[in-house]
Write a protein that holds these residues in place. Structure first.
Motif, PDB file in Angstrom:
ATOM      1  N   PHE A 313       0.819  -1.210   0.000  1.00  0.00           N
ATOM      2  CA  PHE A 313       0.000   0.000   0.000  1.00  0.00           C
ATOM      3  C   PHE A 313       0.858   1.268   0.000  1.00  0.00           C
ATOM      4  N   PRO A 314       1.882   1.367   0.869  1.00  0.00           N
ATOM      5  CA  PRO A 314       2.748   2.550   0.791  1.00  0.00           C
ATOM      6  C   PRO A 314       3.405   2.725  -0.577  1.00  0.00           C
ATOM      7  N   GLU A 315       3.771   1.619  -1.213  1.00  0.00           N
ATOM      8  CA  GLU A 315       4.398   1.700  -2.537  1.00  0.00           C
ATOM      9  C   GLU A 315       3.430   2.293  -3.562  1.00  0.00           C
ATOM     10  N   PHE A 316       2.151   1.877  -3.494  1.00  0.00           N
ATOM     11  CA  PHE A 316       1.150   2.437  -4.397  1.00  0.00           C
ATOM     12  C   PHE A 316       0.961   3.929  -4.143  1.00  0.00           C
ATOM     13  N   ILE A 317       0.904   4.314  -2.865  1.00  0.00           N
ATOM     14  CA  ILE A 317       0.703   5.721  -2.523  1.00  0.00           C
ATOM     15  C   ILE A 317       1.801   6.583  -3.125  1.00  0.00           C
ATOM     16  N   VAL A 318       3.035   6.153  -2.946  1.00  0.00           N
ATOM     17  CA  VAL A 318       4.177   6.946  -3.399  1.00  0.00           C
ATOM     18  C   VAL A 318       4.307   6.946  -4.913  1.00  0.00           C
ATOM     19  N   ARG A 319       4.082   5.788  -5.524  1.00  0.00           N
ATOM     20  CA  ARG A 319       4.359   5.658  -6.953  1.00  0.00           C
ATOM     21  C   ARG A 319       3.215   6.093  -7.847  1.00  0.00           C
ATOM     22  N   ASP A 320       1.980   5.849  -7.389  1.00  0.00           N
ATOM     23  CA  ASP A 320       0.855   6.005  -8.306  1.00  0.00           C
ATOM     24  C   ASP A 320      -0.177   7.065  -7.925  1.00  0.00           C
ATOM     25  N   MET A 321      -0.136   7.553  -6.698  1.00  0.00           N
ATOM     26  CA  MET A 321      -1.106   8.594  -6.341  1.00  0.00           C
ATOM     27  C   MET A 321      -0.585   9.947  -6.815  1.00  0.00           C
ATOM     28  N   PRO A 322      -1.460  10.806  -7.315  1.00  0.00           N
ATOM     29  CA  PRO A 322      -1.019  12.113  -7.818  1.00  0.00           C
ATOM     30  C   PRO A 322      -0.523  13.016  -6.701  1.00  0.00           C
ATOM     31  N   VAL A 323       0.212  14.024  -7.090  1.00  0.00           N
ATOM     32  CA  VAL A 323       0.738  14.985  -6.126  1.00  0.00           C
ATOM     33  C   VAL A 323      -0.422  15.599  -5.334  1.00  0.00           C
ATOM     34  N   GLY A 324      -0.264  15.711  -4.060  1.00  0.00           N
ATOM     35  CA  GLY A 324      -1.322  16.221  -3.188  1.00  0.00           C
ATOM     36  C   GLY A 324      -2.034  15.081  -2.489  1.00  0.00           C
ATOM     37  N   LEU A 325      -2.586  14.149  -3.269  1.00  0.00           N
ATOM     38  CA  LEU A 325      -3.244  12.996  -2.671  1.00  0.00           C
ATOM     39  C   LEU A 325      -2.235  12.087  -1.986  1.00  0.00           C
ATOM     40  N   ALA A 326      -1.055  11.949  -2.573  1.00  0.00           N
ATOM     41  CA  ALA A 326      -0.018  11.137  -1.946  1.00  0.00           C
ATOM     42  C   ALA A 326       0.372  11.728  -0.597  1.00  0.00           C
ATOM     43  N   GLY A 327       0.531  13.041  -0.557  1.00  0.00           N
ATOM     44  CA  GLY A 327       0.853  13.697   0.711  1.00  0.00           C
ATOM     45  C   GLY A 327      -0.245  13.512   1.739  1.00  0.00           C
ATOM     46  N   LEU A 328      -1.512  13.578   1.290  1.00  0.00           N
ATOM     47  CA  LEU A 328      -2.645  13.371   2.184  1.00  0.00           C
ATOM     48  C   LEU A 328      -2.638  11.953   2.747  1.00  0.00           C
ATOM     49  N   ALA A 329      -2.413  10.969   1.870  1.00  0.00           N
ATOM     50  CA  ALA A 329      -2.426   9.574   2.316  1.00  0.00           C
ATOM     51  C   ALA A 329      -1.279   9.281   3.275  1.00  0.00           C
ATOM     52  N   LEU A 330      -0.100   9.807   2.993  1.00  0.00           N
ATOM     53  CA  LEU A 330       1.039   9.589   3.883  1.00  0.00           C
ATOM     54  C   LEU A 330       0.837  10.313   5.214  1.00  0.00           C
ATOM     55  N   ALA A 331       0.267  11.508   5.169  1.00  0.00           N
ATOM     56  CA  ALA A 331      -0.048  12.217   6.417  1.00  0.00           C
ATOM     57  C   ALA A 331      -1.051  11.425   7.244  1.00  0.00           C
ATOM     58  N   ALA A 332      -1.975  10.730   6.556  1.00  0.00           N
ATOM     59  CA  ALA A 332      -2.961   9.905   7.251  1.00  0.00           C
ATOM     60  C   ALA A 332      -2.290   8.762   8.000  1.00  0.00           C
ATOM     61  N   ILE A 333      -1.258   8.178   7.392  1.00  0.00           N
ATOM     62  CA  ILE A 333      -0.545   7.082   8.054  1.00  0.00           C
ATOM     63  C   ILE A 333       0.227   7.610   9.259  1.00  0.00           C
ATOM     64  N   PHE A 334       0.832   8.781   9.122  1.00  0.00           N
ATOM     65  CA  PHE A 334       1.459   9.411  10.281  1.00  0.00           C
ATOM     66  C   PHE A 334       0.413   9.692  11.356  1.00  0.00           C
ATOM     67  N   ALA A 335      -0.793  10.071  10.934  1.00  0.00           N
ATOM     68  CA  ALA A 335      -1.855  10.425  11.882  1.00  0.00           C
ATOM     69  C   ALA A 335      -2.203   9.252  12.784  1.00  0.00           C
ATOM     70  N   VAL A 336      -2.387   8.072  12.199  1.00  0.00           N
ATOM     71  CA  VAL A 336      -2.765   6.929  13.032  1.00  0.00           C
ATOM     72  C   VAL A 336      -1.618   6.521  13.937  1.00  0.00           C
ATOM     73  N   ALA A 337      -0.377   6.667  13.461  1.00  0.00           N
ATOM     74  CA  ALA A 337       0.777   6.339  14.304  1.00  0.00           C
ATOM     75  C   ALA A 337       0.823   7.254  15.527  1.00  0.00           C
ATOM     76  N   MET A 338       0.611   8.537  15.301  1.00  0.00           N
ATOM     77  CA  MET A 338       0.650   9.493  16.404  1.00  0.00           C
ATOM     78  C   MET A 338      -0.555   9.323  17.334  1.00  0.00           C
ATOM     79  N   SER A 339      -1.709   8.984  16.765  1.00  0.00           N
ATOM     80  CA  SER A 339      -2.897   8.746  17.577  1.00  0.00           C
ATOM     81  C   SER A 339      -2.669   7.589  18.535  1.00  0.00           C
ATOM     82  N   ASN A 340      -2.132   6.490  18.018  1.00  0.00           N
ATOM     83  CA  ASN A 340      -1.866   5.328  18.858  1.00  0.00           C
ATOM     84  C   ASN A 340      -0.824   5.627  19.915  1.00  0.00           C
ATOM     85  N   ALA A 341       0.247   6.290  19.496  1.00  0.00           N
ATOM     86  CA  ALA A 341       1.325   6.576  20.437  1.00  0.00           C
ATOM     87  C   ALA A 341       0.858   7.497  21.553  1.00  0.00           C
ATOM     88  N   SER A 342       0.056   8.516  21.236  1.00  0.00           N
ATOM     89  CA  SER A 342      -0.407   9.451  22.267  1.00  0.00           C
ATOM     90  C   SER A 342      -1.317   8.762  23.270  1.00  0.00           C
TER      91      SER A 342
END
Length: 481
Positions: A313-342
């Motif tokens: 899934f990360p490979e698809f996000i980076v390689r195939d999602m257009p600019v802007g959406l890729a950043g949104l999707a990656l930020a979303a993955i950071f979001a869940v990591a930070m949510s769990n950690a907090s």
């Protein structure tokens, strides 16, 4: 760097924004109730989003699509058990938690059995939550290494440092409301990935269903075979999923803390039930994305680096999602990591302070309006520990995280049920059953082929039985001379 500067800017903007947003909740904190329960002021819908965000980790977002990519939708059978468990918890557990003023789940055990049992359960929680969260944080490294072409250490350091900062400052209120924001973000990112995949696959959904059928039933959900060694069947899903969620949402401080933060018992029940509806839809979405990635890879080869399906899934996000959406999707993955950690940081700190009396003069489950400085220092210490554990290589991340929890969840749930349902149970008997249950599940894990989905049910039965027998034997033994 594999992502565009614009996508990187989106990620950095998110990281800065969520950190500052969380830190602002420091204002108005006067006591431990404010710091560890948010003053019990959060509305039920915010708690529902927080529960889902906590239940959803980086493991979920990258590991669940990987399961469907290499298999089918059978994991949904386990999620059905998650729903049934929530109904049971609303009837059996939540009323017990609102019979007194509790800050942690293990104070209920202290009230029923005594301080030794409370601290034993709390110690197991501290150890397993720290290990489990280490697995979750390490999963972020896989995402960042794909996105930026770097190692995992930098990503772990970033997530740990920023999450420590706003949790240290804002306490449980920061955890809940950043969870709400992060839930909205990762859901938007996941939906964006779904619709983009649907657009990119020639023929759309019709092609997905056709390829799924000829590839061994990728959209298949139910397997009614009864097997103790197969993880995803209807029976292991319903029974195993029910007991797993009864333990995770009824005895794990990270989840129980959110239930205790509700305004009242009814709001706590509404939050838990609403989270069940959301979690089912969410897992279905992640699994379908995995199937769609499988179909998409037939038209545009998508190879997991090193054969690791968690990177699909990360490979698809980076390689195939257009600019802007890729950043949104990656930020979303950071979001869940930070949510769990907090959430883990605040629950680890609350357990250390309340159940072990880390505030001087407040042991055995007592808590009052004391300076918050030491509670914040304990939060900081746990943050460093989680960051270090995030650097460990754990293997397939979703199964690793669930297996760690499942080994001890049965013993925890068994002790809680022993206290509620066996009036003759004693503290010594409960401690004996608890130790025996954990030892038995370690043996089961390493010496038998039993599927991990059966671990909690097995551990619960064994612990309840051992605790009951030990309590009976203790009562029946003659007094010493």
């Amino acid at each position: 760097m594999r992502i565009s500067p614009f996508d990187l800017a989106i990620i950095l903007l998110y990281l800065a924004g969520v950190t500052l947003f969380g830190a602002r909740f420091r204002r108005g904190q006067q006591n431990l109730r404010d710091y560890f329960l948010g003053g019990c002021t959060a509305p039920w819908w915010a708690l529902a989003c927080s529960i889902v965000a906590t239940e959803t980790s980086t493991l979920t977002i990258i590991g669940t699509p990987a399961l469907a990519y290499s298999g089918n939708l059978g994991f949904l059978q386990l999620v059905m058990g998650y729903l049934l468990a929530r109904v049971i918890l609303c009837v059996v557990f939540i009323p017990q938690y609102f019979k007194g003023e509790f800050y942690t789940a293990y104070q209920l055990l202290g009230k029923r059995f005594g301080a030794r049992m409370e601290r034993a359960a709390a110690a197991v929680f501290l150890a397993t939550r720290a290990l489990g969260e280490g697995v979750r944080i390490s999963a972020v490294g896989k995402v960042v290494s794909v996105a930026l072409g770097t190692g995992a250490r930098a990503s772990v350091a970033i997530v740990a440092a920023l999450t420590i900062f706003y949790t240290f400052q804002g306490g449980m209120s920061a955890v809940i409301w950043t969870d709400v924001m992060q839930f909205a973000l990762y859901l938007a990112g996941s939906l964006a990935a779904f619709f983009l995949l649907l657009h990119k696959i020639p023929g759309g959904w019709a092609t997905v269903t056709q390829v799924a059928v000829v590839s061994g039933g990728k959209l298949h959900v139910f397997d009614f075979a009864f097997s103790l060694t197969q993880s995803y069947t209807f029976w292991s899903g319903i029974l195993g999923g029910t007991f797993l969620t009864m333990a995770s949402h009824g005895t794990d401080q990270t989840m129980v803390q959110r239930l205790l933060s509700a305004r009242n018992e009814r709001d706590s029940q509404r939050a838990l039930l609403a989270s069940g509806v959301i979690i089912f839809a969410q897992f279905a979405l992640f699994l379908v994305i995995g199937v769609m990635l499988f179909v998409y890879a037939r038209h545009a080869p998508l190879v997991a680096p090193g054969g690791d399906s968690d990177r699909i899934f990360p490979e698809f996000i980076v390689r195939d999602m257009p600019v802007g959406l890729a950043g949104l999707a990656l930020a979303a993955i950071f979001a869940v990591a930070m949510s769990n950690a907090s959430g883990s940081l605040n629950s680890l700190a609350s357990c250390s302070v309340i159940d072990f009396g880390a505030i001087a003069g407040h042991g055995g489950g007592q808590a009052s309006a004391q300076p918050l400085a030491r509670s914040r220092r304990i939060t900081l210490a746990w943050g460093v520990i989680l960051g270090l554990l995030g650097l460990v290589r754990w293997g397939p991340v979703l199964i690793a995280g669930l297996t760690i929890a499942s080994i001890v969840y049965g013993a925890l749930l068994g002790i809680f049920l022993l206290g509620m349902w066996n009036r003759r149970a004693t503290e010594n008997g409960a401690l004996a059953g608890f130790v025996a249950g954990i030892a038995a599940m370690i043996a089961v894990t390493f010496l038998t082929p039993l599927a991990w989905t059966w671990y909690v049910l097995t551990g619960t039965i064994f612990t309840f039985a051992a605790g009951s027998i030990a309590s009976l034997a203790r009562r029946s033994s003659p007094p010493s001379a």
